[in-house]
Motif scaffolding. Structure first.
Motif, PDB file in Angstrom:
ATOM      1  N   ARG A 211       0.862  -1.182   0.000  1.00 49.56           N
ATOM      2  CA  ARG A 211       0.000   0.000   0.000  1.00 49.56           C
ATOM      3  C   ARG A 211       0.902   1.237   0.000  1.00 49.56           C
ATOM      4  NH1 ARG A 211      -0.274   2.292   5.179  1.00 49.56           N
ATOM      5  NH2 ARG A 211       0.696   1.011   6.807  1.00 49.56           N
ATOM      6  N   ASN A 212       0.329   2.376  -0.307  1.00 50.93           N
ATOM      7  CA  ASN A 212       1.080   3.625  -0.197  1.00 50.93           C
ATOM      8  C   ASN A 212       1.314   3.949   1.285  1.00 50.93           C
ATOM      9  OD1 ASN A 212       0.965   3.813  -2.955  1.00 50.93           O
ATOM     10  ND2 ASN A 212      -0.583   5.415  -3.004  1.00 50.93           N
ATOM     11  N   VAL A 213       2.511   4.366   1.593  1.00 50.54           N
ATOM     12  CA  VAL A 213       2.852   4.673   2.994  1.00 50.54           C
ATOM     13  C   VAL A 213       3.568   6.021   3.043  1.00 50.54           C
ATOM     14  CG1 VAL A 213       4.141   3.975   5.050  1.00 50.54           C
ATOM     15  CG2 VAL A 213       3.060   2.234   3.607  1.00 50.54           C
ATOM     16  N   THR A 214       3.158   6.848   3.996  1.00 54.14           N
ATOM     17  CA  THR A 214       3.897   8.078   4.281  1.00 54.14           C
ATOM     18  C   THR A 214       4.845   7.805   5.437  1.00 54.14           C
ATOM     19  OG1 THR A 214       2.096   9.503   3.530  1.00 54.14           O
ATOM     20  CG2 THR A 214       3.740  10.490   4.998  1.00 54.14           C
ATOM     21  N   TYR A 215       6.133   7.964   5.170  1.00 56.29           N
ATOM     22  CA  TYR A 215       7.155   7.691   6.180  1.00 56.29           C
ATOM     23  C   TYR A 215       7.611   9.008   6.814  1.00 56.29           C
ATOM     24  CZ  TYR A 215       7.453   3.008   4.163  1.00 56.29           C
ATOM     25  OH  TYR A 215       7.163   1.744   3.728  1.00 56.29           O
ATOM     26  N   HIS A 216       7.708   9.013   8.136  1.00 54.01           N
ATOM     27  CA  HIS A 216       8.202  10.162   8.881  1.00 54.01           C
ATOM     28  C   HIS A 216       9.550   9.784   9.490  1.00 54.01           C
ATOM     29  CE1 HIS A 216       4.181  12.138   8.768  1.00 54.01           C
ATOM     30  NE2 HIS A 216       3.759  10.877   8.763  1.00 54.01           N
ATOM     31  N   VAL A 217      10.565  10.568   9.201  1.00 47.24           N
ATOM     32  CA  VAL A 217      11.917  10.289   9.683  1.00 47.24           C
ATOM     33  C   VAL A 217      12.355  11.387  10.631  1.00 47.24           C
ATOM     34  CG1 VAL A 217      14.328   9.886   9.050  1.00 47.24           C
ATOM     35  CG2 VAL A 217      12.487   9.074   7.550  1.00 47.24           C
ATOM     36  N   GLU A 218      12.710  11.008  11.856  1.00 49.85           N
ATOM     37  CA  GLU A 218      13.276  11.934  12.832  1.00 49.85           C
ATOM     38  C   GLU A 218      14.746  11.598  13.030  1.00 49.85           C
ATOM     39  OE1 GLU A 218       9.338  12.694  15.679  1.00 49.85           O
ATOM     40  OE2 GLU A 218      11.067  11.556  16.420  1.00 49.85           O
ATOM     41  N   PRO A 274      31.580  18.411  21.364  1.00 49.44           N
ATOM     42  CA  PRO A 274      32.507  17.279  21.469  1.00 49.44           C
ATOM     43  C   PRO A 274      31.942  16.197  22.379  1.00 49.44           C
ATOM     44  CG  PRO A 274      33.232  19.089  22.858  1.00 49.44           C
ATOM     45  CD  PRO A 274      32.047  19.604  22.083  1.00 49.44           C
ATOM     46  N   GLY A 275      32.471  14.989  22.212  1.00 45.44           N
ATOM     47  CA  GLY A 275      32.043  13.872  23.045  1.00 45.44           C
ATOM     48  C   GLY A 275      31.654  12.667  22.214  1.00 45.44           C
ATOM     49  N   LYS A 276      31.145  11.654  22.908  1.00 43.76           N
ATOM     50  CA  LYS A 276      30.672  10.442  22.239  1.00 43.76           C
ATOM     51  C   LYS A 276      29.154  10.534  22.090  1.00 43.76           C
ATOM     52  CE  LYS A 276      34.436   7.447  23.779  1.00 43.76           C
ATOM     53  NZ  LYS A 276      34.829   6.202  24.467  1.00 43.76           N
ATOM     54  N   TRP A 277      28.731  10.530  20.842  1.00 47.02           N
ATOM     55  CA  TRP A 277      27.324  10.715  20.520  1.00 47.02           C
ATOM     56  C   TRP A 277      26.775   9.530  19.727  1.00 47.02           C
ATOM     57  CZ3 TRP A 277      24.772  14.878  22.546  1.00 47.02           C
ATOM     58  CH2 TRP A 277      25.574  15.931  23.020  1.00 47.02           C
ATOM     59  N   GLN A 278      25.472   9.433  19.768  1.00 47.30           N
ATOM     60  CA  GLN A 278      24.762   8.493  18.889  1.00 47.30           C
ATOM     61  C   GLN A 278      23.815   9.299  18.008  1.00 47.30           C
ATOM     62  OE1 GLN A 278      22.832   5.531  21.316  1.00 47.30           O
ATOM     63  NE2 GLN A 278      24.745   4.450  21.741  1.00 47.30           N
ATOM     64  N   LEU A 279      23.904   9.076  16.712  1.00 50.07           N
ATOM     65  CA  LEU A 279      22.991   9.726  15.773  1.00 50.07           C
ATOM     66  C   LEU A 279      21.916   8.706  15.402  1.00 50.07           C
ATOM     67  CD1 LEU A 279      22.690  12.471  14.267  1.00 50.07           C
ATOM     68  CD2 LEU A 279      23.735  11.351  12.294  1.00 50.07           C
ATOM     69  N   TRP A 280      20.698   8.957  15.847  1.00 48.00           N
ATOM     70  CA  TRP A 280      19.586   8.018  15.641  1.00 48.00           C
ATOM     71  C   TRP A 280      18.681   8.518  14.520  1.00 48.00           C
ATOM     72  CZ3 TRP A 280      18.427   3.374  18.039  1.00 48.00           C
ATOM     73  CH2 TRP A 280      19.218   3.023  19.134  1.00 48.00           C
ATOM     74  N   PHE A 281      18.298   7.587  13.661  1.00 46.38           N
ATOM     75  CA  PHE A 281      17.301   7.839  12.621  1.00 46.38           C
ATOM     76  C   PHE A 281      16.082   6.980  12.963  1.00 46.38           C
ATOM     77  CE2 PHE A 281      21.428   8.565  10.788  1.00 46.38           C
ATOM     78  CZ  PHE A 281      21.281   9.704  10.019  1.00 46.38           C
ATOM     79  N   LEU A 282      14.978   7.628  13.326  1.00 48.12           N
ATOM     80  CA  LEU A 282      13.757   6.910  13.696  1.00 48.12           C
ATOM     81  C   LEU A 282      12.753   6.982  12.558  1.00 48.12           C
ATOM     82  CD1 LEU A 282      13.255   8.111  17.396  1.00 48.12           C
ATOM     83  CD2 LEU A 282      14.726   6.297  16.512  1.00 48.12           C
ATOM     84  N   LEU A 283      12.132   5.849  12.253  1.00 51.75           N
ATOM     85  CA  LEU A 283      11.183   5.778  11.138  1.00 51.75           C
ATOM     86  C   LEU A 283       9.793   5.462  11.668  1.00 51.75           C
ATOM     87  CD1 LEU A 283      10.984   5.754   7.973  1.00 51.75           C
ATOM     88  CD2 LEU A 283      11.091   3.266   8.138  1.00 51.75           C
ATOM     89  N   PHE A 284       8.822   6.333  11.318  1.00 52.33           N
ATOM     90  CA  PHE A 284       7.426   6.128  11.696  1.00 52.33           C
ATOM     91  C   PHE A 284       6.584   6.013  10.419  1.00 52.33           C
ATOM     92  CE2 PHE A 284       9.385   8.683  15.034  1.00 52.33           C
ATOM     93  CZ  PHE A 284       9.142   7.913  16.158  1.00 52.33           C
ATOM     94  N   LYS A 285       5.604   5.104  10.438  1.00 49.57           N
ATOM     95  CA  LYS A 285       4.735   4.901   9.285  1.00 49.57           C
ATOM     96  C   LYS A 285       3.400   5.611   9.497  1.00 49.57           C
ATOM     97  CE  LYS A 285       6.672   0.268   8.708  1.00 49.57           C
ATOM     98  NZ  LYS A 285       6.396  -1.178   8.778  1.00 49.57           N
ATOM     99  N   ASP A 286       2.946   6.293   8.465  1.00 51.17           N
ATOM    100  CA  ASP A 286       1.617   6.925   8.401  1.00 51.17           C
ATOM    101  C   ASP A 286       1.488   8.151   9.317  1.00 51.17           C
ATOM    102  OD1 ASP A 286       0.693   5.005   6.521  1.00 51.17           O
ATOM    103  OD2 ASP A 286       0.314   3.613   8.159  1.00 51.17           O
ATOM    104  N   GLU A 287       1.742   7.996  10.607  1.00 50.97           N
ATOM    105  CA  GLU A 287       1.574   9.110  11.529  1.00 50.97           C
ATOM    106  C   GLU A 287       2.804   9.246  12.416  1.00 50.97           C
ATOM    107  OE1 GLU A 287      -1.961   8.702  13.792  1.00 50.97           O
ATOM    108  OE2 GLU A 287      -3.309   8.854  12.066  1.00 50.97           O
TER     109      GLU A 287
END
Length: 328
Positions: A211-218, A274-287
């Motif tokens: 189906r068609n899906v709208t993906y939201h990326v944070e 500076p420092g130790k970081w985590q870069l997170w990519f979160l994926l949400f479907k539809d809303e």
């Protein structure tokens, strides 16, 4: 003998070649699915048994019919097993070519054998022949009833199988979500940076959800540690770096051809702390779930931290880069 005496074998040759054309030019047609069923489950066994036993006295019609299905079920896996040890593998085109060649060779052999037979078996389709084969006139009422039930069961089974093939159950629903390095490979990720240094990754999404899906990326920049004594994740800082959305149609999974991306973007980012970081990519479907307001730009003291905790536990589809940022 006349050409009509080989009508069954000539028909199989013609239908096998017709199927090749349908797959090449009309791969989604209903006729292709119907022919494909006979091509795999009937044709190989029929031409094989006809080539082996051309004489009428050797087998009766019902035995030939049953052996045609049974031998087809045995022959096709053996051809597939042989293809597995070739460079071509078990794929659509090699299987199609192999079975077509098999049908042609044994159909020609069957024509030759029938032409030289003393009393050749030639299939004749008529109600009288069917009654004679089933010994209808000599059968008791019980035998006739059982025969009718058997015929109905066979027709129902064929109809059910045809329906299942023409209305296949959708495959597994899933979404591809991936990060590639700047070179387009799953390597050379920017994990060591200086403060303010630009870095780039390739972010990709592919929709296999039917189906068609709208993906939201944070995109989140997170500073956290894990306490092994308490089995607790402690988030010290949490900043939202970016947000975007994209709507994608369903993309069928192509197991025959080479993998191709559906949607990709070059994502550039910088980290100014500076420092130790985590870069997170979160994926949400539809809303996209509602996001609370930050405290001085930091979400670490809000319930937004549950997003990262859910991502760590696999409850949210996510990607992560561990990055160490140094002072210049």
């Amino acid at each position: 003998m006349k050409s009509k005496d080989y009508w069954d074998l000539i028909t199989i040759i013609a239908l096998s070649l017709l199927l090749d054309l349908l797959i090449a030019f009309y791969p989604d047609s209903l006729l292709r699915k119907a022919l494909g069923l006979a091509f795999v489950l009937f044709f190989p066994g029929y031409v094989f048994i006809t080539a082996l036993f051309p004489e009428k006295k050797e087998l009766d019609n019902l035995e030939r019919l049953a052996l045609s299905f049974g031998l087809s079920i045995a022959i096709v896996p053996l051809i597939g097993l042989g293809l597995n040890y070739t460079p071509w593998g078990i794929r659509l085109i090699p299987i199609l070519v192999s079975l077509t060649v098999f049908n042609l060779i044994f159909a020609v052999a069957a024509i030759y054998r029938r032409a030289n037979a003393v009393d050749p078996w030639i299939p004749r389709i008529s109600i009288e022949k069917l009654k004679e084969e089933l010994e209808w006139e000599k059968s008791s009422k019980l035998d006739k009833a059982l025969t009718v039930i058997l015929i109905i069961a066979i027709i129902s089974s064929i109809a059910t199988l045809g329906y299942v093939i023409t209305h296949p159950k959708p495959g597994e629903k899933f979404t591809e979500f991936y990060i590639l390095g700047p070179g387009g490979k799953a390597a050379d990720y920017p994990t060591d940076l200086f403060v303010g240094e630009k870095a780039r990754v390739i972010l990709g999404i592919a929709n296999h959800e039917y189906r068609n899906v709208t993906y939201h990326v944070e995109v989140w920049l997170v500073n956290l540690t894990y306490d092994f004594e308490t089995n607790e994740t402690i988030i010290y800082n949490m900043y939202i770096v970016d947000y975007f959305n994209v709507t994608l149609p369903h993309k069928p999974v192509d197991i025959e051809g080479n993998w191709t991306p559906q949607w990709e973007t070059n994502y550039t980012f910088t980290i100014n702390r500076p420092g130790k970081w985590q870069l997170w990519f979160l994926l949400f479907k539809d809303e996209r779930p509602p996001l609370p307001g930050p405290i001085k730009g930091d979400y670490a003291q809000t319930n937004a931290t549950q997003r990262i905790l859910d991502a760590i536990e696999g409850k949210i589809q996510s990607l992560k880069l561990n990055i160490e940022v140094r002072e210049i």
